[in-house]
Design a protein around this motif. Sequence first.
Motif, PDB file in Angstrom:
ATOM      1  N   THR A   1      33.274  41.322  48.443  1.00  0.00           N
ATOM      2  CA  THR A   1      33.690  40.353  47.433  1.00  0.00           C
ATOM      3  C   THR A   1      34.569  39.307  48.106  1.00  0.00           C
ATOM      4  N   VAL A   2      34.400  38.059  47.731  1.00  0.00           N
ATOM      5  CA  VAL A   2      35.173  36.966  48.312  1.00  0.00           C
ATOM      6  C   VAL A   2      36.397  36.685  47.439  1.00  0.00           C
ATOM      7  N   VAL A   3      37.562  36.709  48.061  1.00  0.00           N
ATOM      8  CA  VAL A   3      38.808  36.376  47.367  1.00  0.00           C
ATOM      9  C   VAL A   3      39.282  35.013  47.861  1.00  0.00           C
ATOM     10  N   ILE A   4      39.393  34.047  46.949  1.00  0.00           N
ATOM     11  CA  ILE A   4      39.820  32.687  47.302  1.00  0.00           C
ATOM     12  C   ILE A   4      41.146  32.378  46.612  1.00  0.00           C
ATOM     13  N   GLY A   5      41.861  31.398  47.153  1.00  0.00           N
ATOM     14  CA  GLY A   5      43.112  30.975  46.528  1.00  0.00           C
ATOM     15  C   GLY A   5      44.254  31.946  46.723  1.00  0.00           C
ATOM     16  N   ALA A   6      44.171  32.810  47.728  1.00  0.00           N
ATOM     17  CA  ALA A   6      45.183  33.851  47.926  1.00  0.00           C
ATOM     18  C   ALA A   6      46.192  33.452  48.999  1.00  0.00           C
ATOM     19  N   HIS A   7      47.396  33.972  48.878  1.00  0.00           N
ATOM     20  CA  HIS A   7      48.388  33.942  49.951  1.00  0.00           C
ATOM     21  C   HIS A   7      48.919  35.356  50.163  1.00  0.00           C
ATOM     22  N   ASP A   8      49.488  35.940  49.112  1.00  0.00           N
ATOM     23  CA  ASP A   8      49.992  37.316  49.162  1.00  0.00           C
ATOM     24  C   ASP A   8      48.988  38.208  48.443  1.00  0.00           C
ATOM     25  N   LEU A   9      48.350  39.104  49.174  1.00  0.00           N
ATOM     26  CA  LEU A   9      47.306  39.955  48.584  1.00  0.00           C
ATOM     27  C   LEU A   9      47.876  40.978  47.600  1.00  0.00           C
ATOM     28  N   ASP A  10      49.202  41.162  47.635  1.00  0.00           N
ATOM     29  CA  ASP A  10      49.830  42.044  46.652  1.00  0.00           C
ATOM     30  C   ASP A  10      50.104  41.316  45.340  1.00  0.00           C
ATOM     31  N   ASN A  11      49.947  39.990  45.362  1.00  0.00           N
ATOM     32  CA  ASN A  11      50.115  39.178  44.168  1.00  0.00           C
ATOM     33  C   ASN A  11      48.719  38.766  43.731  1.00  0.00           C
ATOM     34  N   TYR A  12      48.294  39.197  42.570  1.00  0.00           N
ATOM     35  CA  TYR A  12      46.895  39.031  42.179  1.00  0.00           C
ATOM     36  C   TYR A  12      46.608  37.667  41.550  1.00  0.00           C
ATOM     37  N   ASN A  13      47.353  36.662  41.957  1.00  0.00           N
ATOM     38  CA  ASN A  13      47.136  35.308  41.461  1.00  0.00           C
ATOM     39  C   ASN A  13      46.083  34.608  42.323  1.00  0.00           C
ATOM     40  N   TYR A  14      44.869  35.146  42.288  1.00  0.00           N
ATOM     41  CA  TYR A  14      43.774  34.565  43.050  1.00  0.00           C
ATOM     42  C   TYR A  14      42.457  34.817  42.329  1.00  0.00           C
ATOM     43  N   TYR A  15      41.356  34.361  42.920  1.00  0.00           N
ATOM     44  CA  TYR A  15      40.051  34.435  42.263  1.00  0.00           C
ATOM     45  C   TYR A  15      39.098  35.281  43.100  1.00  0.00           C
ATOM     46  N   ARG A  16      38.258  36.044  42.418  1.00  0.00           N
ATOM     47  CA  ARG A  16      37.274  36.909  43.080  1.00  0.00           C
ATOM     48  C   ARG A  16      35.866  36.418  42.733  1.00  0.00           C
ATOM     49  N   ILE A  17      35.028  36.242  43.756  1.00  0.00           N
ATOM     50  CA  ILE A  17      33.640  35.806  43.535  1.00  0.00           C
ATOM     51  C   ILE A  17      32.705  36.755  44.279  1.00  0.00           C
ATOM     52  N   PRO A  18      31.714  37.330  43.596  1.00  0.00           N
ATOM     53  CA  PRO A  18      30.753  38.209  44.286  1.00  0.00           C
ATOM     54  C   PRO A  18      29.906  37.425  45.291  1.00  0.00           C
ATOM     55  N   VAL A  19      29.392  38.125  46.280  1.00  0.00           N
ATOM     56  CA  VAL A  19      28.470  37.534  47.259  1.00  0.00           C
ATOM     57  C   VAL A  19      27.050  37.650  46.723  1.00  0.00           C
ATOM     58  N   LYS A  20      26.349  36.547  46.747  1.00  0.00           N
ATOM     59  CA  LYS A  20      24.961  36.538  46.252  1.00  0.00           C
ATOM     60  C   LYS A  20      23.980  36.902  47.363  1.00  0.00           C
ATOM     61  N   PHE A  21      24.134  36.247  48.542  1.00  0.00           N
ATOM     62  CA  PHE A  21      23.262  36.527  49.679  1.00  0.00           C
ATOM     63  C   PHE A  21      24.084  36.570  50.960  1.00  0.00           C
ATOM     64  N   TYR A  22      23.680  37.437  51.878  1.00  0.00           N
ATOM     65  CA  TYR A  22      24.296  37.540  53.197  1.00  0.00           C
ATOM     66  C   TYR A  22      23.335  36.901  54.201  1.00  0.00           C
ATOM     67  N   HIS A  23      23.707  35.746  54.750  1.00  0.00           N
ATOM     68  CA  HIS A  23      22.876  35.063  55.741  1.00  0.00           C
ATOM     69  C   HIS A  23      23.437  35.389  57.130  1.00  0.00           C
ATOM     70  N   ILE A  24      22.875  36.403  57.768  1.00  0.00           N
ATOM     71  CA  ILE A  24      23.330  36.815  59.096  1.00  0.00           C
ATOM     72  C   ILE A  24      22.495  36.078  60.136  1.00  0.00           C
ATOM     73  N   TYR A  25      23.158  35.517  61.143  1.00  0.00           N
ATOM     74  CA  TYR A  25      22.394  34.795  62.152  1.00  0.00           C
ATOM     75  C   TYR A  25      21.321  35.712  62.754  1.00  0.00           C
ATOM     76  N   PRO A  26      20.069  35.251  62.826  1.00  0.00           N
ATOM     77  CA  PRO A  26      18.968  36.145  63.216  1.00  0.00           C
ATOM     78  C   PRO A  26      19.089  36.733  64.608  1.00  0.00           C
ATOM     79  N   GLY A  27      19.791  36.062  65.520  1.00  0.00           N
ATOM     80  CA  GLY A  27      19.928  36.602  66.872  1.00  0.00           C
ATOM     81  C   GLY A  27      21.170  37.447  67.060  1.00  0.00           C
ATOM     82  N   TYR A  28      21.861  37.808  65.957  1.00  0.00           N
ATOM     83  CA  TYR A  28      23.098  38.586  66.076  1.00  0.00           C
ATOM     84  C   TYR A  28      22.838  39.986  66.613  1.00  0.00           C
TER      85      TYR A  28
END
Length: 542
Positions: free
Chosen positions: A75-102
């Motif tokens: 899950t992607v957490v944006i707008g965070a500074h202190d992870l113990d302070n839940y004043n941020y936003y959570r967005i699920p990941v829709k697709f994982y684009h992994i570089y093909p030569g990884y």
Amino acid sequence: MVFTCLLLFAALLPCLSHSASVNVGIVNGTEAEPHSRPYMVSLQENGKHHCGGFLVSESFVMSAAHCWNNGANLTVVIGAHDLDNYNYYRIPVKFYHIYPGYRRLYNDIMLLQLEKPAQRSKTVEWISIPKTNKDVEANTICSVAGWGKISSEGPLSSRLLEADVSVIETKKCKSDWGQYFSESNMLCAGSGRGFCQGDSGGPLVCNNIAVGVVSFFESGNCDKPTVPNVYTKISQFLPWIKEIINEKSRVFEEEHLLLDVRTGSACGELTSPTMLHIIFSLTEVNLHSPYSTMALISLLLLAALLPQLGHSASVNVGIVNGTEAKPHSRPYMVSLQVGTQHFCGGFLVSEQFVMTAAHCQNHGMNLTVVIGAHDLDNYNYYRIPVKFYHVYPGYRRLYNDIMLLELEKPAQRSRTVERISIPKTNKDVKANTICSVAGWGKISSEGPSSSRLLEADVSVIETKKCKSDWGQYFSESNMLCAGSGHGFCQGDSGGPLVCNNIAVGVVSFFESGNCDKPTVPNVYTKISQFLPWIKEIINDLQ
């Protein structure tokens, strides 16, 4: 020789710096001014910080490929500074684009496509990346930030820390790291500060531009490393990044029409209908201009033909109108399983790689490869974990639906285990060619199942006919179709279409809810169209 060199360099074996711990921070750094780096992202697994990342557009986060960790659901957490302070936003990941030569340390870069766009604000903004492939000059003062450990064994911080680091000359990096360091794809930095476990995926920022992705460091030594920290060089991957984050593959509401169509479940264990969200690119259907009434009506009429991705999580399943295959007559066939339940088909294309459909990856699900099987109720087969998931970078739902699974260990050839050939050149299969398909998918939309491998002959259909039947869902260059009253159903996805003992297609999609007597032919991903990518993945390892 390579193996010997790896042993000799074991003392310097780098440790991939991701962590599943919370409350962590940069080594020898200071606390960042809150929200002074609004592009910073915490990638979390089960509510716990796992890796760093950074917004590069409203719908994409860049991070390290090793942060995906063989199927972790992030899950992607944006707008965070202190992870113990839940004043941020959570967005699920829709697709994982992994570089093909990884593979492990090399080409360690990934793009995460968000379920919904991030909204710009005082605490949320994206950062620029290089526009051209240009080296960062040695001695440039840059910065790194994250929620990783502050020392190898030291205390932790939930607040975002940052540190200045100095870019080191490429020759020096190569001298220090030897064969682990790629002069073209990596850069390194140091100066007594840097990153540790949990910082992976964060950006190296020079002059307000993200030029690198935190990748690896000296094993067990964050505090006083004898070799510099290593970053993936973003500019080297610009063509791939642009391919993913371009108008054709973005999933922004203003550029696509999202239809929610109630369909039968794609997973046999789920008996109630589920909402299948299929995204139709407006650019694909010439709707880039404002929607017209006729265009909308056309799409709604086509919804009756909405293809259902053919994967299944049920056991005991098989091909429609097929017959039982002679045991082990198709030794290349693979059952991809979640836990111990059949989920998708696949096929061995080398001792180290299985080919299947990209949609079988299913948002981070952890798959196991079963080889040498005929009857899935008879446990006389072999199980091999998946080491890496190589999803084609241009994959989006129905399009470019192909993936290579790198096995944890090579498959041993035997009477029941063998690979199958794929085309050597990009050439169309002639219409009316009699081919075959096999799998453990359902034998009908609502009918009984079989744990044994079933097979059926199918006839390749002319491309123009496929296009006419499927409309904008069908790509004439990247797909082929086949029918004749036999075909596949849920659970067969990822299996091969075999013509003259060569796998030419990958089972992809079919008419929604109608395996029995489809009015349109089954559709396969055309393997030969992806040969350059396939060769790049397989040859890089071998």
